[in-house]
Design an enzyme around this catalytic site. Structure first.
Site, PDB file in Angstrom:
ATOM      1  N   ASP A   1      -1.234  11.310  -1.098  1.00 40.56           N
ATOM      2  CA  ASP A   1      -0.488  10.824  -2.259  1.00 40.56           C
ATOM      3  C   ASP A   1      -1.097   9.505  -2.727  1.00 40.56           C
ATOM      4  OD1 ASP A   1       1.402   9.887  -4.076  1.00 40.56           O
ATOM      5  OD2 ASP A   1       3.110  10.125  -2.726  1.00 40.56           O
TER       6      ASP A   1
ATOM      7  N   HIS B   1       2.416  13.802  -5.697  1.00 41.40           N
ATOM      8  CA  HIS B   1       3.457  12.779  -5.557  1.00 41.40           C
ATOM      9  C   HIS B   1       4.780  13.428  -5.945  1.00 41.40           C
ATOM     10  CE1 HIS B   1       5.260   8.811  -5.646  1.00 41.40           C
ATOM     11  NE2 HIS B   1       5.679   9.007  -6.881  1.00 41.40           N
TER      12      HIS B   1
ATOM     13  N   SER C   1       9.832   8.776  -4.935  1.00 40.19           N
ATOM     14  CA  SER C   1       9.023   7.647  -5.399  1.00 40.19           C
ATOM     15  C   SER C   1       9.788   6.322  -5.275  1.00 40.19           C
ATOM     16  CB  SER C   1       8.567   7.920  -6.838  1.00 40.19           C
ATOM     17  OG  SER C   1       7.581   7.027  -7.252  1.00 40.19           O
TER      18      SER C   1
END
Length: 528
Positions: free
Chosen positions: A430, A459, A210
């Site tokens: 995602d 994710h 991320s």
């Protein structure tokens, strides 16, 4: 998106719209680099990770003044055990604002033993986070229920939410004004190099999820010669930092919410909400309208309901628990079911307050945001018409940046031709970091390899049950091998099957399973 008014702060008055340049790679030179700090590792085992060790290292608050005020960074380690030692592997769960101390144990225990044994797996709390000091906590209880409805139906309702965002920004300036000018990704990346030196290593291996992908790319831009291996999973678009990126999320999370409704419809035998995805989605919005008028259990209003179902956009392993509470409320008017699922997935505790404080501090400082509120309003209204699930909620989450008490920097370009091959992994659907960001990063990092999970919507996709993805990760960490293809992606893996409904009693009890996927997503959090 990972959970205003001008302010005089200790560093002086600032103008929110002013742009200043982030210090570039030349700022970190051998001439002003202090001696490497020494680490003292102590055992800090947990039940899950019995070999875990902990340490702390000091880093300059302002890296341009290495002998000035210092911050303390908390570290964790699972030490290598093999004769072959490939150096430190720093792991980061994202955020900004995510605590990484538990990531070391998770990654070391999730990788094949033979591979993990060759690395010192290093977790860390970035500056401002968790056990690092000073730790930010601008306004404790900012997310306490019941908050105003995120979707404004009048100017007055909009003003209430704007006032809350301005109050948060003001509190940050008053409480942490001396630290906020140094809460940015470039400073955090330079902290990584302090950690590298403290570990006594010439190079780093890095594995980020991320926001951690952006942090890793910035580190690689500053110190390309110090990168040995670079793994980026669920990739931030470096061209959309940060306002445009949040607008893209609004559409993507709405699409994932529709995917959730379609899954509920497909499993009508378990939930009794109908077989038409559009009707299921309409039932969800009726539930939202109900709790906006009368919060469930006096706790779950419209904004809290959005917070509760947002994690389903990150990880479909949560869908059975969310669906059970959804069905219990719609079919049986069971308000307590919503309260329980909110407490598990939507409620914000002290660590969440800290995470949000760091999130805003970094994102508001990293890059420019619209100076005029009319831009925020018009974009939110326009997108809400097509993607109503999270648009306004996301707007208010980021709205403190409209009146942040220190001026923004310019994002550092991450284009890089000096790196060894990097491994990039991305799911096509995602929501938190949409697919285009990985393609952009792939193009910017010369020689990188892109592995795609086709049809996947989660994710954070490695070390969560997909053997195909993990095969590529393992090969890369073993000897640097990356796949090479001729198309946009170098390799494609099929997505994992969708979850199945759970027995009603288990789902209703909200006893989330202990699979690797659930453990990973518990560490990654719900706002990238």
């Amino acid at each position: 998106m990972t959970k205003r008014a001008g302010i005089l702060v200790a560093v002086g008055a600032t103008v929110a719209g002013l742009l200043t340049a982030a210090p570039g790679p030349a700022a970190a030179t051998a001439a002003n680099t202090p001696p490497a700090p020494k680490l003292k590792w102590t055992d800090c085992p947990t039940e899950s990770y019995p070999t875990l060790q902990c340490a702390k290292v000091r880093a300059p608050l302002d890296h341009r003044r290495p002998s000035g005020r210092q911050v303390t960074l908390a570290l964790s380690r699972v030490p290598h055990t093999a004769k072959t030692f490939q150096g430190p592997l720093l792991v980061n769960p994202g955020g900004p604002g995510g605590s990484g101390l538990s990531m070391a144990g998770f990654v070391a225990s999730s990788l094949p033993k033979k591979v993990a044994a060759q690395y010192d797996v290093i977790g860390f709390d970035p500056r401002g986070v968790g056990k690092s000091t000073p730790a930010l906590n601008c306004l404790p209880g900012h997310f306490d229920p019941v908050r105003p409805d995120s979707v404004p139906t009048s100017y007055r309702a909009e003003r209430v939410n704007r006032d809350r965002a301005e109050s948060f920004a003001r509190a940050c300036g008053e409480k942490h004004g001396d630290v906020l000018p140094y809460m940015d990704t470039v400073s955090a990346a330079k902290d990584l190099d302090v950690i590298r030196r403290a570990l006594g290593s010439r190079q780093l291996n890095y594995f980020g999820y991320s926001y951690g992908t952006y942090l890793g790319a910035v580190y690689a831009k500053l110190y390309p010669e110090r990168v040995r291996r670079l793994v980026l999973d669920s990739v931030v678009d470096p061209d959309d930092v940060w306002y445009e990126g949040n607008l893209g999320q609004d559409y993507a999370f709405d699409a994932r919410h529709k995917a959730f409704a379609a899954w509920v419809a497909k499993n009508d035998a378990a939930y009794g909400l109908g077989t038409d995805p559009a009707r299921v989605e309409a039932a969800w919005y009726r539930m939202r309208a109900d709790v906006a008028r009368k919060p469930a259990g006096g706790t779950v209003g419209a904004s809290e309901l959005e917070d509760t179902f947002l994690p389903g956009g990150y990880y479909n392993g949560y869908w059975p628990y969310l669906a059970e509470a959804f069905a219990a409320y719609v079919n049986d008017r069971d308000a307590e079911a919503l309260v329980e699922v909110y407490e598990n997935f939507g409620a914000v505790d002290a660590s969440g307050d800290n995470g949000y404080s760091v999130y805003t501090a970094v994102q508001c400082r990293d890059a420019g945001w619209p100076e005029h509120w009319s831009t925020w309003r018009n974009d939110s209204r326009r997108i809400h018409k097509k993607a109503p699930f999270m648009t306004w909620n996301n707007t208010w989450y980021n709205a403190p940046c409209a009146n942040w008490p220190v001026p923004p920097l310019r994002p550092l370009p991450v284009n890089n031709r000096q790196l060894p091959p990097a491994l990039i992994l991305q799911a096509t659907d995602d929501a938190a970091t949409p697919y285009g960001g990985a393609v952009s990063m792939h193009r910017k990092l010369k020689g990188s390899s892109l592995v795609v999970e086709e049809g996947g919507g989660n994710h954070g996709i490695t070390l969560s049950g997909n053997d195909c993805l993990d095969k590529h990760l393992t090969a890369y960490l073993t000897d640097g091998t990356v796949p090479r293809g001729r198309g946009e992606a170098d390799a494609v893996c099929a997505a994992l099957p969708e979850p199945k409904p759970l027995p009603a009693e288990k789902a209703a009890a909200q006893s989330v399973d202990n699979s690797r996927g659930s453990r990973l997503h518990g560490l990654l959090g719900f706002r990238p």
